[in-house]
Design a protein around this motif. Structure first.
Motif, PDB file in Angstrom:
ATOM      1  N   ASP A  74     114.786 -45.843 100.069  1.00  0.00           N
ATOM      2  CA  ASP A  74     115.714 -45.627  99.027  1.00  0.00           C
ATOM      3  C   ASP A  74     115.665 -46.818  97.884  1.00  0.00           C
ATOM      4  OD1 ASP A  74     117.790 -43.870  98.473  1.00  0.00           O
ATOM      5  OD2 ASP A  74     119.264 -45.098  99.270  1.00  0.00           O
ATOM      6  N   SER A  75     115.333 -47.838  98.213  1.00  0.00           N
ATOM      7  CA  SER A  75     115.359 -48.952  96.968  1.00  0.00           C
ATOM      8  C   SER A  75     113.973 -48.590  96.355  1.00  0.00           C
ATOM      9  CB  SER A  75     115.325 -50.541  97.550  1.00  0.00           C
ATOM     10  OG  SER A  75     114.157 -50.755  98.489  1.00  0.00           O
ATOM     11  N   GLU A  76     112.819 -48.561  97.149  1.00  0.00           N
ATOM     12  CA  GLU A  76     111.549 -48.242  96.370  1.00  0.00           C
ATOM     13  C   GLU A  76     111.680 -46.894  95.596  1.00  0.00           C
ATOM     14  OE1 GLU A  76     108.222 -47.934  98.766  1.00  0.00           O
ATOM     15  OE2 GLU A  76     108.857 -49.363  99.905  1.00  0.00           O
ATOM     16  N   ILE A  77     112.454 -45.947  95.946  1.00  0.00           N
ATOM     17  CA  ILE A  77     112.587 -44.753  95.017  1.00  0.00           C
ATOM     18  C   ILE A  77     113.679 -45.273  93.803  1.00  0.00           C
ATOM     19  CG2 ILE A  77     113.935 -42.640  95.006  1.00  0.00           C
ATOM     20  CD1 ILE A  77     113.274 -42.027  97.779  1.00  0.00           C
ATOM     21  N   ALA A  78     114.480 -46.044  93.910  1.00  0.00           N
ATOM     22  CA  ALA A  78     115.323 -46.402  92.932  1.00  0.00           C
ATOM     23  C   ALA A  78     114.536 -47.144  91.750  1.00  0.00           C
ATOM     24  CB  ALA A  78     116.515 -47.517  93.272  1.00  0.00           C
ATOM     25  N   LYS A  79     113.605 -48.182  92.152  1.00  0.00           N
ATOM     26  CA  LYS A  79     112.773 -48.826  91.543  1.00  0.00           C
ATOM     27  C   LYS A  79     111.658 -47.840  90.973  1.00  0.00           C
ATOM     28  CE  LYS A  79     112.648 -53.273  94.347  1.00  0.00           C
ATOM     29  NZ  LYS A  79     111.677 -54.196  95.115  1.00  0.00           N
ATOM     30  N   ALA A  80     111.260 -46.923  91.421  1.00  0.00           N
ATOM     31  CA  ALA A  80     110.242 -46.072  91.000  1.00  0.00           C
ATOM     32  C   ALA A  80     111.082 -45.268  89.735  1.00  0.00           C
ATOM     33  CB  ALA A  80     109.692 -44.892  91.973  1.00  0.00           C
ATOM     34  N   ARG A  81     112.242 -44.827  90.065  1.00  0.00           N
ATOM     35  CA  ARG A  81     113.173 -44.107  88.811  1.00  0.00           C
ATOM     36  C   ARG A  81     113.265 -45.322  87.940  1.00  0.00           C
ATOM     37  NH1 ARG A  81     117.654 -41.063  92.470  1.00  0.00           N
ATOM     38  NH2 ARG A  81     116.478 -39.507  93.066  1.00  0.00           N
ATOM     39  N   GLU A  82     113.456 -46.483  88.018  1.00  0.00           N
ATOM     40  CA  GLU A  82     113.539 -47.213  86.922  1.00  0.00           C
ATOM     41  C   GLU A  82     112.519 -47.379  86.189  1.00  0.00           C
ATOM     42  OE1 GLU A  82     115.235 -50.981  88.327  1.00  0.00           O
ATOM     43  OE2 GLU A  82     116.878 -49.885  88.807  1.00  0.00           O
ATOM     44  N   GLN A  83     111.306 -47.717  86.861  1.00  0.00           N
ATOM     45  CA  GLN A  83     109.876 -47.772  86.015  1.00  0.00           C
ATOM     46  C   GLN A  83     109.649 -46.518  85.196  1.00  0.00           C
ATOM     47  OE1 GLN A  83     107.465 -48.519  89.402  1.00  0.00           O
ATOM     48  NE2 GLN A  83     107.841 -50.817  89.300  1.00  0.00           N
TER      49      GLN A  83
END
Length: 193
Positions: A41-50
């Motif tokens: 979930d946190s990786e997905i959030a980081k990927a969305r931010e990127q």
């Protein structure tokens, strides 16, 4: 020795076995799966931010390229020196008229060569106006698509008496227009060969 002979012992042993199975399942299976899910979930959030940052950079790069092309187009004028000067003079006259600036004298000067560019200057002398009109004109000069620059500006209080409020100051302005000088570039290329 008899183990699990009574019903109570079997019940307690069954409950203990269930507690060990569920507790072990929770500790060794369920918690790692939840931790992996949270990490995902946190990786997905980081990927969305990127992705959002990359998208913004892409959009901004398109805007910068469009601005660059627009400025590049405004730097190049086709035609002879006379036609270029006439075109620049008509652009400046339109800008002056739109901002209700009335110079008593308007005169172009000859162009000055600087590397691959030529600067044409225009003097607007003895403008009688007020501060808001002058500010609006300077703002329009700054934000015009052509590459214009105010080279000099002289402002003085209008010495006349009983003047209307729109003629409180006298202004002399020298405005320059930068254009690409293709002739100089082609001559220089010819000399390099």
């Amino acid at each position: 020795m008899a183990v699990l002979q009574t019903k109570r012992e079997r019940l307690l042993m069954g409950l203990t076995a269930l507690a060990v199975v569920f507790g072990g399942g929770y500790l060794f299976v369920f918690r790692p799966v939840i931790a992996m899910y949270r990490d995902l979930d946190s990786e997905i959030a980081k990927a969305r931010e990127q992705y959002a940052a990359a998208k913004d950079k892409y959009i901004r790069s398109k805007q910068i390229r469009a601005e660059f092309e627009h400025i590049r187009e405004s730097l190049s004028l086709e035609g002879t020196e006379q036609k270029k000067q006439e075109q620049i003079n008509s652009e400046l006259t339109r800008l002056v008229d739109e901002n209700h600036i009335l110079p008593h004298q308007q005169s172009p000067s000859s162009g000055e060569n600087i590397d691959d560019f030529k600067i044409y200057s225009f003097d607007l002398k003895t403008i009688e106006t007020d501060w808001p009109t002058l500010a609006a004109f300077l703002y329009a000069v700054e934000n015009t698509p052509a590459v214009l620059e105010v080279q000099s500006l002289t402002v003085a209080k209008n010495p006349g008496r009983n003047l209307p409020p729109n003629k409180t100051i006298k202004v002399d302005i020298r405005i320059s227009r930068l254009i690409e000088h293709k002739l100089a570039r082609t001559e220089r290329r010819g000399r390099r060969r």
